[in-house]
Motif scaffolding. Structure first.
Motif, PDB file in Angstrom:
ATOM      1  N   GLY A  86      34.453  48.725  55.982  1.00  0.00           N
ATOM      2  CA  GLY A  86      35.884  48.616  55.730  1.00  0.00           C
ATOM      3  C   GLY A  86      36.279  48.566  54.271  1.00  0.00           C
ATOM      4  N   SER A  87      35.309  48.740  53.361  1.00  0.00           N
ATOM      5  CA  SER A  87      35.621  48.634  51.923  1.00  0.00           C
ATOM      6  C   SER A  87      36.164  49.949  51.379  1.00  0.00           C
ATOM      7  CB  SER A  87      34.361  48.255  51.137  1.00  0.00           C
ATOM      8  OG  SER A  87      33.873  47.003  51.542  1.00  0.00           O
ATOM      9  N   LEU A  88      37.163  49.835  50.510  1.00  0.00           N
ATOM     10  CA  LEU A  88      37.685  50.971  49.746  1.00  0.00           C
ATOM     11  C   LEU A  88      38.047  52.153  50.645  1.00  0.00           C
ATOM     12  CD1 LEU A  88      35.140  50.737  46.801  1.00  0.00           C
ATOM     13  CD2 LEU A  88      37.533  50.077  46.737  1.00  0.00           C
ATOM     14  N   ARG A  89      38.751  51.881  51.719  1.00  0.00           N
ATOM     15  CA  ARG A  89      39.238  52.961  52.576  1.00  0.00           C
ATOM     16  C   ARG A  89      40.459  53.632  51.965  1.00  0.00           C
ATOM     17  NH1 ARG A  89      40.997  51.059  57.825  1.00  0.00           N
ATOM     18  NH2 ARG A  89      41.090  53.282  58.331  1.00  0.00           N
ATOM     19  N   PHE A  90      41.225  52.855  51.192  1.00  0.00           N
ATOM     20  CA  PHE A  90      42.423  53.363  50.537  1.00  0.00           C
ATOM     21  C   PHE A  90      42.475  52.793  49.115  1.00  0.00           C
ATOM     22  CE2 PHE A  90      43.549  52.731  55.092  1.00  0.00           C
ATOM     23  CZ  PHE A  90      43.657  54.074  55.450  1.00  0.00           C
ATOM     24  N   PRO A  91      43.233  53.435  48.219  1.00  0.00           N
ATOM     25  CA  PRO A  91      43.339  52.909  46.846  1.00  0.00           C
ATOM     26  C   PRO A  91      43.892  51.484  46.815  1.00  0.00           C
ATOM     27  CG  PRO A  91      44.166  55.165  46.953  1.00  0.00           C
ATOM     28  CD  PRO A  91      43.919  54.728  48.375  1.00  0.00           C
ATOM     29  N   TRP A  92      43.166  50.600  46.148  1.00  0.00           N
ATOM     30  CA  TRP A  92      43.567  49.204  45.942  1.00  0.00           C
ATOM     31  C   TRP A  92      43.824  48.462  47.259  1.00  0.00           C
ATOM     32  CZ3 TRP A  92      47.798  50.307  41.677  1.00  0.00           C
ATOM     33  CH2 TRP A  92      47.171  50.841  40.563  1.00  0.00           C
ATOM     34  N   ASP A  93      43.178  48.891  48.326  1.00  0.00           N
ATOM     35  CA  ASP A  93      43.411  48.227  49.614  1.00  0.00           C
ATOM     36  C   ASP A  93      42.929  46.785  49.609  1.00  0.00           C
ATOM     37  OD1 ASP A  93      40.748  48.893  49.475  1.00  0.00           O
ATOM     38  OD2 ASP A  93      40.618  49.746  51.484  1.00  0.00           O
ATOM     39  N   PHE A  94      41.961  46.462  48.747  1.00  0.00           N
ATOM     40  CA  PHE A  94      41.480  45.081  48.686  1.00  0.00           C
ATOM     41  C   PHE A  94      42.539  44.151  48.098  1.00  0.00           C
ATOM     42  CE2 PHE A  94      40.054  47.400  44.973  1.00  0.00           C
ATOM     43  CZ  PHE A  94      40.378  46.575  43.915  1.00  0.00           C
ATOM     44  N   ILE A  95      43.412  44.673  47.240  1.00  0.00           N
ATOM     45  CA  ILE A  95      44.514  43.850  46.723  1.00  0.00           C
ATOM     46  C   ILE A  95      45.508  43.553  47.838  1.00  0.00           C
ATOM     47  CG2 ILE A  95      46.444  43.777  45.104  1.00  0.00           C
ATOM     48  CD1 ILE A  95      44.834  45.459  43.203  1.00  0.00           C
ATOM     49  N   ILE A  96      45.796  44.569  48.646  1.00  0.00           N
ATOM     50  CA  ILE A  96      46.718  44.382  49.765  1.00  0.00           C
ATOM     51  C   ILE A  96      46.135  43.403  50.778  1.00  0.00           C
ATOM     52  CG2 ILE A  96      47.764  45.561  51.745  1.00  0.00           C
ATOM     53  CD1 ILE A  96      48.127  47.984  49.937  1.00  0.00           C
ATOM     54  N   SER A  97      44.844  43.549  51.089  1.00  0.00           N
ATOM     55  CA  SER A  97      44.197  42.639  52.047  1.00  0.00           C
ATOM     56  C   SER A  97      44.185  41.212  51.531  1.00  0.00           C
ATOM     57  CB  SER A  97      42.765  43.113  52.327  1.00  0.00           C
ATOM     58  OG  SER A  97      42.750  44.393  52.897  1.00  0.00           O
ATOM     59  N   THR A  98      43.875  41.057  50.239  1.00  0.00           N
ATOM     60  CA  THR A  98      43.880  39.718  49.638  1.00  0.00           C
ATOM     61  C   THR A  98      45.270  39.111  49.685  1.00  0.00           C
ATOM     62  OG1 THR A  98      42.076  40.355  48.148  1.00  0.00           O
ATOM     63  CG2 THR A  98      43.358  38.406  47.557  1.00  0.00           C
ATOM     64  N   GLY A  99      46.280  39.924  49.369  1.00  0.00           N
ATOM     65  CA  GLY A  99      47.650  39.426  49.403  1.00  0.00           C
ATOM     66  C   GLY A  99      48.098  39.047  50.793  1.00  0.00           C
ATOM     67  N   LEU A 100      47.726  39.846  51.796  1.00  0.00           N
ATOM     68  CA  LEU A 100      48.125  39.532  53.166  1.00  0.00           C
ATOM     69  C   LEU A 100      47.520  38.223  53.644  1.00  0.00           C
ATOM     70  CD1 LEU A 100      48.105  42.835  55.252  1.00  0.00           C
ATOM     71  CD2 LEU A 100      50.006  41.287  54.860  1.00  0.00           C
ATOM     72  N   HIS A 101      46.303  37.935  53.204  1.00  0.00           N
ATOM     73  CA  HIS A 101      45.641  36.719  53.679  1.00  0.00           C
ATOM     74  C   HIS A 101      45.996  35.505  52.834  1.00  0.00           C
ATOM     75  CE1 HIS A 101      42.596  35.017  56.376  1.00  0.00           C
ATOM     76  NE2 HIS A 101      42.267  34.227  55.376  1.00  0.00           N
ATOM     77  N   TRP A 102      46.009  35.682  51.495  1.00  0.00           N
ATOM     78  CA  TRP A 102      46.182  34.531  50.608  1.00  0.00           C
ATOM     79  C   TRP A 102      47.555  34.455  49.956  1.00  0.00           C
ATOM     80  CZ3 TRP A 102      42.892  31.163  51.890  1.00  0.00           C
ATOM     81  CH2 TRP A 102      41.589  31.502  52.217  1.00  0.00           C
ATOM     82  N   GLY A 103      48.413  35.449  50.208  1.00  0.00           N
ATOM     83  CA  GLY A 103      49.792  35.344  49.761  1.00  0.00           C
ATOM     84  C   GLY A 103      50.047  35.854  48.358  1.00  0.00           C
ATOM     85  N   LEU A 104      50.983  35.197  47.677  1.00  0.00           N
ATOM     86  CA  LEU A 104      51.498  35.684  46.395  1.00  0.00           C
ATOM     87  C   LEU A 104      50.558  35.599  45.197  1.00  0.00           C
ATOM     88  CD1 LEU A 104      55.178  34.355  46.501  1.00  0.00           C
ATOM     89  CD2 LEU A 104      54.356  36.669  46.940  1.00  0.00           C
ATOM     90  N   PRO A 105      49.520  34.778  45.184  1.00  0.00           N
ATOM     91  CA  PRO A 105      48.665  34.727  43.989  1.00  0.00           C
ATOM     92  C   PRO A 105      48.145  36.084  43.536  1.00  0.00           C
ATOM     93  CG  PRO A 105      48.140  32.880  45.406  1.00  0.00           C
ATOM     94  CD  PRO A 105      49.137  33.724  46.151  1.00  0.00           C
ATOM     95  N   ALA A 106      47.876  37.001  44.478  1.00  0.00           N
ATOM     96  CA  ALA A 106      47.334  38.311  44.098  1.00  0.00           C
ATOM     97  C   ALA A 106      48.311  39.071  43.212  1.00  0.00           C
ATOM     98  CB  ALA A 106      47.008  39.128  45.353  1.00  0.00           C
TER      99      ALA A 106
END
Length: 475
Positions: A310-330
């Motif tokens: 599931g890594s790097l399926r889309f550009p910067w998807d890890f930022i979106i995933s981090t934001g969805l789980h941990w909120g605004l800090p990202a």
């Protein structure tokens, strides 16, 4: 008064979630949660015969405590009782995390507005507003609480308490052991800044070239990207191309003189102290290996293969995933990166290494696995935001955005999701009824959901970036 209001609001949402949805399969357990529920049921009965591997052993403590509490009060260990008992323990861990957060805020000398900002960033997210109550058989909240304890004791360097929390944490998350050792044995001196104009360096250009090539070699050589449809491979290429943009952004904002910082690290690190740290870590790892069993299936090759799922399926998807789980800090870290760097440098090499490792892990690990280091990350961010003035109106906006992107208000369960989880079929994964759940798992998120979330996060980033100067105050 503000503290009581924040705590009451958080507990109200948690209470609604506790009485709300649960995972619709396996009587409220999913994935690793099924195994950990069995640990909660049989830990004392099988303690002499059960053989937990190294990975399981480093996450076993919350479920051992569940079993011990049930056995102490002679409570029947059926599925529903274990789920309710685990929820009670999660509430205890949440209370412990809140207590340590307010201790941290006192040590950082935060005013009322800054305490509110920190509380929102720490607790108003999908992880604590929804996920832990939806699937309670997880060590994440205890790991988060102990990470909060580590940060609390690191700020004043209460060495004994920091060591005790770290030793306890080695049975909750291996990241707690790593961060504890770094905090205990690396110097805490402030890293040096550039004086005057920063000289140009070829290092960012080198990283922009070597990191995407290295990941590409892993992707097509080990992770099976070449076996995927050409469209999926194209998105992998776009994801790799987008990585240098983040490297350039980070390099342009960087005020730290890394050459002087490394020289300072060599000078300030005492050989005997470092030797004790290495010997202590080796001893702890040896103890864990001796206590564990059935490690034949574990190995570096398997770990590398699984980390690519599931890594790097889309550009910067890890930022979106981090934001969805941990909120605004990202998103706030990116917006206020020029303030984040100095506060990071001010806390010394241990925090720098932890957050650099956390950035790497965020790309490849499960997002929830970062729970022990979220207090460290957000702690640095809070220090950065101390340089800004936030009115009550701005705090309400911040809280609104945090609750909005937490998606705690979005119902997840449906008949389609239950069928998907039971049969693991992929035909309907792109449907809305399943994507409500799947967006929290990078390997399942659809292109449409990714695009929508990218627009939402981009709009929030633009909003805060446009108002950044309004918050600024002289210091």
């Amino acid at each position: 008064m503000r503290k009581a209001l924040l705590i009451s609001f958080l507990l109200l949402i948690a209470l609604i979630q506790i009485n709300g949805e649960k995972v619709p399969v396996n009587e409220g357990a999913f994935g690793d949660g099924v195994f950990y529920r069995e640990v909660g049921r049989f830990f004392l009965d099988n303690i002499e015969n059960a053989s937990y591997n190294l990975v399981q052993l480093t996450r076993i403590l919350p479920f051992a405590l569940l079993n011990l509490s049930f056995s102490a009060f002679h409570i029947v260990k059926n599925d529903e009782a274990l789920r309710n008992g685990m929820i009670i323990w999660q509430v205890i861990y949440l209370a412990l995390a809140i207590y340590w957060y307010f201790r941290i805020s006192k040590k950082l000398r935060l005013n009322t507005a800054q305490i509110s900002i920190g509380f929102i960033l720490m607790f108003f997210n999908f992880a604590w507003l929804k996920s832990v109550w939806y699937q309670p058989f997880t060590p994440d909240l205890m790991a988060f609480a102990l990470g909060m304890g580590q940060m609390n004791y690191f700020l004043r360097y209460e060495k004994f308490k920091l060591g005790m929390v770290s030793l306890l944490g080695m049975f909750v998350s291996p990241l707690l052991l790593i961060s504890g050792m770094l905090m205990l044995f690396l110097p805490g001196d402030k890293l040096q800044y550039y004086e005057g104009k920063r000289p140009k360096s070829l290092l960012p250009a080198f990283l922009c070239l070597i990191i995407p090539l290295f990941i590409a070699a892993l992707g097509w050589g080990l992770w099976g990207w070449g076996e995927q449809p050409w469209g999926a491979q194209l998105f992998h290429v776009l994801a790799l191309i987008s990585i240098p943009l983040l490297i350039v952004l980070g390099a342009k904002q960087n005020p730290i003189n890394w050459a002087l910082a490394i020289a300072q690290l060599k000078k300030r690190t005492k050989t005997d102290r470092l030797s004790k740290g290495i010997m202590g870590l080796a001893g702890i790892l040896l103890l864990l290996v001796l206590l564990s069993g059935e490690n034949e299936g574990l190995g570096i090759a398997r770990f590398l293969r699984e980390s690519g799922t599931g890594s790097l399926r889309f550009p910067w998807d890890f930022i979106i995933s981090t934001g969805l789980h941990w909120g605004l800090p990202a998103v706030l870290t990116l917006v206020f990166l020029h303030r984040f760097y100095p506060e990071l440098a001010g806390l010394g090499w241990a925090i720098v290494i932890i957050l650099v490792l956390g950035l790497v892990f965020a790309v490849f690990f499960k997002i929830s696995a970062l729970a022990p280091w979220i207090p460290i990350w957000v702690g640095v961010l809070i220090k950065a935001l101390k340089k800004y003035s936030w009115t009550t109106k701005e705090l309400l906006l911040l809280g609104f955005f945090a609750l909005l992107v937490s998606l705690a208000w979005l119902p997840i369960n449906s008949s389609g999701l239950q069928d998907f989880l039971e049969n693991r079929g992929s035909d309907a994964v792109n449907s809305f009824s399943i994507q409500k759940w799947a967006i929290h798992y990078p390997e399942y998120i659809s292109l449409t959901a990714y695009a929508v979330l990218a627009v939402v996060w981009g709009a929030i980033a633009f909003f805060f970036y446009g108002r950044r100067k309004k918050y600024l105050r002289e210091y």
